[in-house]
Design a protein around this motif. Structure first.
Motif: not given
Length: 450
Positions: A435-448
């Protein structure tokens, strides 16, 4: 005192069924293969939890720094916990030239004057083994002088793996401690726990259940152990190997010398905990005890199932990759299956042949046994769509890169996962990880970023 342990005999262990069919013995040393832990570290793992003993590293101070306090082996010892003290002879260049025996004896004198331990374990290291320091002679002299056991541990790192070092630690306990003292009392249900190190308090999860059944833990090697108790271990009715197959040489020799039978089991997960309790009762051979054990198991499983129900809904359809070593390759896998999680792969690089066979039985034919987990686990996560990676801290970066949940199940973990209540701890930690969102979020590329 006994001679040094014969390394060839420990490698070619007769109680290990797999040695008969292999061209080379189990755990034979491979050049450059001690990165996962050397023999010195393995010996310390086997013996270090004795909090009433001083653990003196006869070698350079770097050996102490690399091995000290690597596991949270908890103790209830009421006196000073000597595992919190780092003892070393700090061998220098001049000691290599002129010998370090006088320095070793001086270190023992200092320890006895300031700490009065119940025993002193003296660990040979690569340097002091190569220069030929006679730690047996020093220990003999010190034992006569102070009247307490001085235990030489001949496990310099170069002799082999961590697994072999654990065997050597068991040999040292057998040669210098076991059978040297009689217990004040005995019971028909006295057992020794062998290979239980009480990491994060695993032992304390199930020892109250044994006590409720009237089964007495006479001694342990070595979780929450006491030197005076392991000295009486020869009077137990049963040796119980708790996962650690590395100590099979010790239990075989205790059976030959003292007639103590041995069983091997695990206390991870609901099924294995229940099966382990019943196996102990059946091995002790008392019908009343067996019936009491069955009743206790039924009660505990019913209590556990009620508490696990909310977690099972969350874990439905979830897949996990397990990257750990030794018995945990299958025992943690079994616990995950008890939670309704599919284990798609487990690492067996640091496991014995018996553990690998058990891992295959646990995962089934479709499960992957990883021999090179560092290179394999990322691809397996992609191929299987795994949701969880359970491993040591070094694998956290793989989980971050793949954007999946991570849980640390190695010796650095902070909670116990042993016994019935330990399974609840594991379930809660995995729930929080998923349920921790950090694992999914850190794998995303920055918007730019493209």
């Amino acid at each position: 005192m006994a001679d040094k342990p014969k390394i060839r005999e420990l490698l070619d262990e007769s109680a290990c069924a797999h040695n008969k069919s292999k061209q080379s013995p189990c755990n034979a040393p491979t050049p450059g293969a001690t990165s996962g832990g050397c023999a010195f570290e393995g010996a310390q793992i086997s013996l270090f939890p004795y909090a009433d003993a001083a653990h003196l590293v006869h070698g350079p101070i770097t050996c102490l720094g690399a091995s000290w306090e690597t596991r949270a082996t908890k103790t209830s010892y009421p006196g000073r916990d000597l595992t919190q003290m780092g003892f070393t002879t700090d061998i220098s260049t001049s000691d290599v030239v002129f010998g370090g025996e006088k320095k070793l004896l001086s270190a023992i004198d200092y320890i006895m004057a300031h700490y009065t331990p119940e025993a002193v374990f003296v660990y040979a290291t690569c340097v002091t083994a190569l220069i030929g320091d006679d730690i047996d002679a020093v220990c003999r002299h010190a034992a006569e002088k102070y009247g307490v056991p001085m235990v030489p541990v001949h496990a310099p790192g170069f002799v082999g793996s961590k697994n072999l070092g654990s065997r050597i630690g068991g040999e040292a306990a057998l040669a210098h401690l076991i059978g040297t003292k009689e217990p004040e009392t005995t019971t028909p249900f006295d057992i020794n726990l062998i290979g239980e190190y009480n990491v994060t308090g695993d032992l304390w999860q199930y020892s109250p259940l044994l006590g409720e059944l009237g089964i007495r833990i006479l001694s342990t090697l070595s979780g929450d152990g006491r030197i005076k108790e392991i000295r009486t271990a020869h009077r137990a009715r049963l040796n119980v190997i708790v996962c650690a197959k590395s100590l099979i040489s010790l239990t075989r020799k205790m059976e030959e010398r003292y007639g103590i039978p041995t069983i091997s089991l695990s206390f991870y997960g609901k099924r294995d905990t229940s099966a382990g309790l019943l196996a102990i009762a059946e091995a002790l051979g008392d019908e009343g005890l067996i019936e009491r054990t069955k009743a206790l198991i039924a009660r505990e499983e019913a209590r556990l199932d009620g508490k696990l129900q909310p977690y099972r809904e969350l874990f439905k359809g979830k897949k996990a990759v397990l990257n750990t070593g030794g018995n945990k390759t299958w025992s943690i896998a079994s616990a995950l299956q008890d939670l309704g999680i599919e284990v798609v792969a487990t690492a067996v690089k640091k496991a014995t042949e018996a553990d690998r066979q058990k891992a295959r039985e646990t995962l089934g034919e479709a499960g992957v046994l990883m021999m090179n987990p560092g290179a394999e686990q990322a691809k397996i996560i992609d191929d299987t769509g795994a949701h969880l990676l359970l491993a040591g801290g070094r694998s956290l970066y793989t989980a971050i890169k793949k954007g999946i949940a991570f849980a640390d199940v190695n010796q650095e973990k902070k909670k116990s996962y042993g016994g019935y209540d330990g399974l609840l701890n594991l379930a809660e930690d995995l729930k929080n990880a998923l349920e921790n969102p950090v694992f999914e979020n850190v794998a995303r590329r920055a918007p730019w970023e493209k």
